[in-house]
Design an enzyme around this catalytic site. Structure first.
Site, PDB file in Angstrom:
ATOM      1  N   LYS A  15       0.818  -1.214   0.000  1.00 16.57           N
ATOM      2  CA  LYS A  15       0.000   0.000   0.000  1.00 16.57           C
ATOM      3  C   LYS A  15       0.855   1.269   0.000  1.00 16.57           C
ATOM      4  CE  LYS A  15      -2.682  -0.707   3.606  1.00 16.57           C
ATOM      5  NZ  LYS A  15      -2.428  -2.002   4.222  1.00 16.57           N
ATOM      6  N   ARG A  88     -10.289   0.101   8.467  1.00 13.60           N
ATOM      7  CA  ARG A  88      -9.824  -1.231   8.836  1.00 13.60           C
ATOM      8  C   ARG A  88     -11.000  -2.154   9.155  1.00 13.60           C
ATOM      9  NH1 ARG A  88      -4.577   0.156   8.863  1.00 13.60           N
ATOM     10  NH2 ARG A  88      -3.219  -1.189  10.054  1.00 13.60           N
ATOM     11  N   ARG A 125      11.171  -5.930   5.316  1.00 19.13           N
ATOM     12  CA  ARG A 125      10.924  -4.538   4.946  1.00 19.13           C
ATOM     13  C   ARG A 125      11.784  -3.585   5.793  1.00 19.13           C
ATOM     14  NH1 ARG A 125       4.881  -2.193   4.973  1.00 19.13           N
ATOM     15  NH2 ARG A 125       4.980  -2.516   7.213  1.00 19.13           N
ATOM     16  N   ARG A 158      10.498  -1.369  11.208  1.00 21.07           N
ATOM     17  CA  ARG A 158       9.434  -0.969  12.124  1.00 21.07           C
ATOM     18  C   ARG A 158       9.317  -1.961  13.263  1.00 21.07           C
ATOM     19  NH1 ARG A 158       4.224   0.236   8.568  1.00 21.07           N
ATOM     20  NH2 ARG A 158       3.346  -0.965  10.266  1.00 21.07           N
ATOM     21  N   ARG A 169      -0.942  -9.004  13.110  1.00 19.53           N
ATOM     22  CA  ARG A 169      -1.500  -8.055  12.145  1.00 19.53           C
ATOM     23  C   ARG A 169      -2.212  -8.801  11.020  1.00 19.53           C
ATOM     24  NH1 ARG A 169       3.716  -5.247  10.719  1.00 19.53           N
ATOM     25  NH2 ARG A 169       2.546  -4.000   9.233  1.00 19.53           N
TER      26      ARG A 169
HETATM   27  P1  ADP Z   1       0.137  -2.014   8.171  1.00 22.54           P
HETATM   28  O1  ADP Z   1      -0.949  -1.729   7.184  1.00 22.54           O
HETATM   29  O2  ADP Z   1       1.411  -2.299   7.490  1.00 22.54           O
HETATM   30  O3  ADP Z   1      -0.263  -2.964   9.244  1.00 22.54           O
HETATM   31  P2  ADP Z   1      -0.132   0.665   9.326  1.00 22.54           P
HETATM   32  O4  ADP Z   1       0.987   1.615   9.334  1.00 22.54           O
HETATM   33  O5  ADP Z   1      -1.285   0.928   8.441  1.00 22.54           O
HETATM   34  O6  ADP Z   1       0.517  -0.743   9.012  1.00 22.54           O
HETATM   35  O7  ADP Z   1      -0.690   0.465  10.825  1.00 22.54           O
HETATM   36  C1  ADP Z   1       0.133   0.172  11.914  1.00 22.54           C
HETATM   37  C2  ADP Z   1      -0.695   0.068  13.187  1.00 22.54           C
HETATM   38  O8  ADP Z   1      -1.384   1.306  13.427  1.00 22.54           O
HETATM   39  C3  ADP Z   1      -1.805  -0.980  13.159  1.00 22.54           C
HETATM   40  O9  ADP Z   1      -1.334  -2.257  13.498  1.00 22.54           O
HETATM   41  C4  ADP Z   1      -2.789  -0.415  14.202  1.00 22.54           C
HETATM   42  O10 ADP Z   1      -2.343  -0.665  15.516  1.00 22.54           O
HETATM   43  C5  ADP Z   1      -2.678   1.091  13.967  1.00 22.54           C
HETATM   44  N1  ADP Z   1      -3.679   1.584  12.996  1.00 22.54           N
HETATM   45  C6  ADP Z   1      -3.417   2.149  11.773  1.00 22.54           C
HETATM   46  N2  ADP Z   1      -4.553   2.489  11.136  1.00 22.54           N
HETATM   47  C7  ADP Z   1      -5.568   2.118  11.956  1.00 22.54           C
HETATM   48  C8  ADP Z   1      -6.981   2.187  11.862  1.00 22.54           C
HETATM   49  N3  ADP Z   1      -7.596   2.683  10.769  1.00 22.54           N
HETATM   50  N4  ADP Z   1      -7.715   1.732  12.902  1.00 22.54           N
HETATM   51  C9  ADP Z   1      -7.126   1.231  13.997  1.00 22.54           C
HETATM   52  N5  ADP Z   1      -5.809   1.109  14.150  1.00 22.54           N
HETATM   53  C10 ADP Z   1      -5.015   1.555  13.149  1.00 22.54           C
END
Ligand code: ADP
Ligand code: ZN
Length: 211
Positions: A15, A88, A125, A158, A169
């Site tokens: 993404k 999400r 990554r 990360r 995740r």
């Molecule tokens: P990835 O898509 O690679 O898991 P992100 O950077 O999108 O990583 O998200 C990292 C963390 O941030 C998630 O595991 C969650 O804890 C939090 N997070 C991000 N976006 C949301 C969301 N829309 N709702 C709830 N938690 C979120």
């Protein structure tokens, strides 16, 4: 292209990489809730402190907190956005519709990928600590170990890209994606793209779908 884009895809489906290419090609603004949350943590703001445990375990932060952060950081009347990491779940999708996107034209782009390949990709990554460029030690490694090709900055992993957290995740993702895909499909705004290939090939397909 007069469209906002909602990016859907598993962690590690690319993404962030596709979003960067969309910014360059179509002049969209990228907004990532994960990045916004990590920025709050780095600032050690009240919000950042509140979400830090949840994030480090790879669980979802509560909907309202993330929505507020999103609303505070975008303005659809003057820009078009790529939403990355939001929604999400179905509740977040409805919040995004009702409170952010409203009637602005929008496409939901689903990056589909074989989930088994993903863990491997995520654990490999790395991103540049100064310019944010993303590398993969297997498919797109930097020329010099641990150093950014673009700016020479240090590469970092990360905290939530470690094996056990990645597993968490993935579970969160697989338990929430189906209703989201259905939701956008029923609205007639869903586009799917196979995201297993090299980022440039994936983007060629994305451009065809959105162009
Ligand atoms: P990835 O898509 O690679 O898991 P992100 O950077 O999108 O990583 O998200 C990292 C963390 O941030 C998630 O595991 C969650 O804890 C939090 N997070 C991000 N976006 C949301 C969301 N829309 N709702 C709830 N938690 C979120
Ligand atoms: Zn860099």
């Amino acid at each position: 292209m007069a469209h906002n884009v909602i990016l859907l895809g598993a962690p590690g489906s690319g993404k962030g990489t596709q979003a960067a290419k969309l910014v360059e090609a179509f002049g969209l603004s990228h907004i990532s809730t994960g990045e916004l949350l990590r920025a709050e943590m780095a600032k050690e703001s009240e919000l950042g402190e509140r979400v830090s445990d949840t994030m480090q375990q790879g669980r979802l932060v509560d909907d309202q907190t993330v929505l507020e952060l999103l609303v505070a950081n975008c303005d659809l009347a003057s820009k078009q956005y790529i939403f990355d990491g939001f929604p999400r779940n179905l509740d977040q999708a409805k919040m995004l519709d009702d409170q952010v996107v409203k009637d602005f034209p929008t496409t939901a782009l689903y990056l589909e990928i074989d989930l088994e390949k993903l863990t491997k990709r995520l654990i490999n990554r790395r991103s540049c600590s100064s310019c944010g460029e993303i590398y993969n030690l297997l498919s797109t490694p930097p020329q010099k170990t641990n150093s950014c090709d673009k700016c020479g900055g240090d590469l970092q992993q990360r905290k939530d890209d470690t094996e056990s957290v990645v597993k968490n995740r993935m579970e969160v993702f697989t338990s929430t994606i189906d209703p989201l895909v259905k939701y956008y499909d029923e609205r007639g705004i869903l586009k799917r793209v196979v995201a297993d290939d090299h980022p440039d090939q994936v983007f060629a397909a994305v451009e065809k779908l959105l162009g």
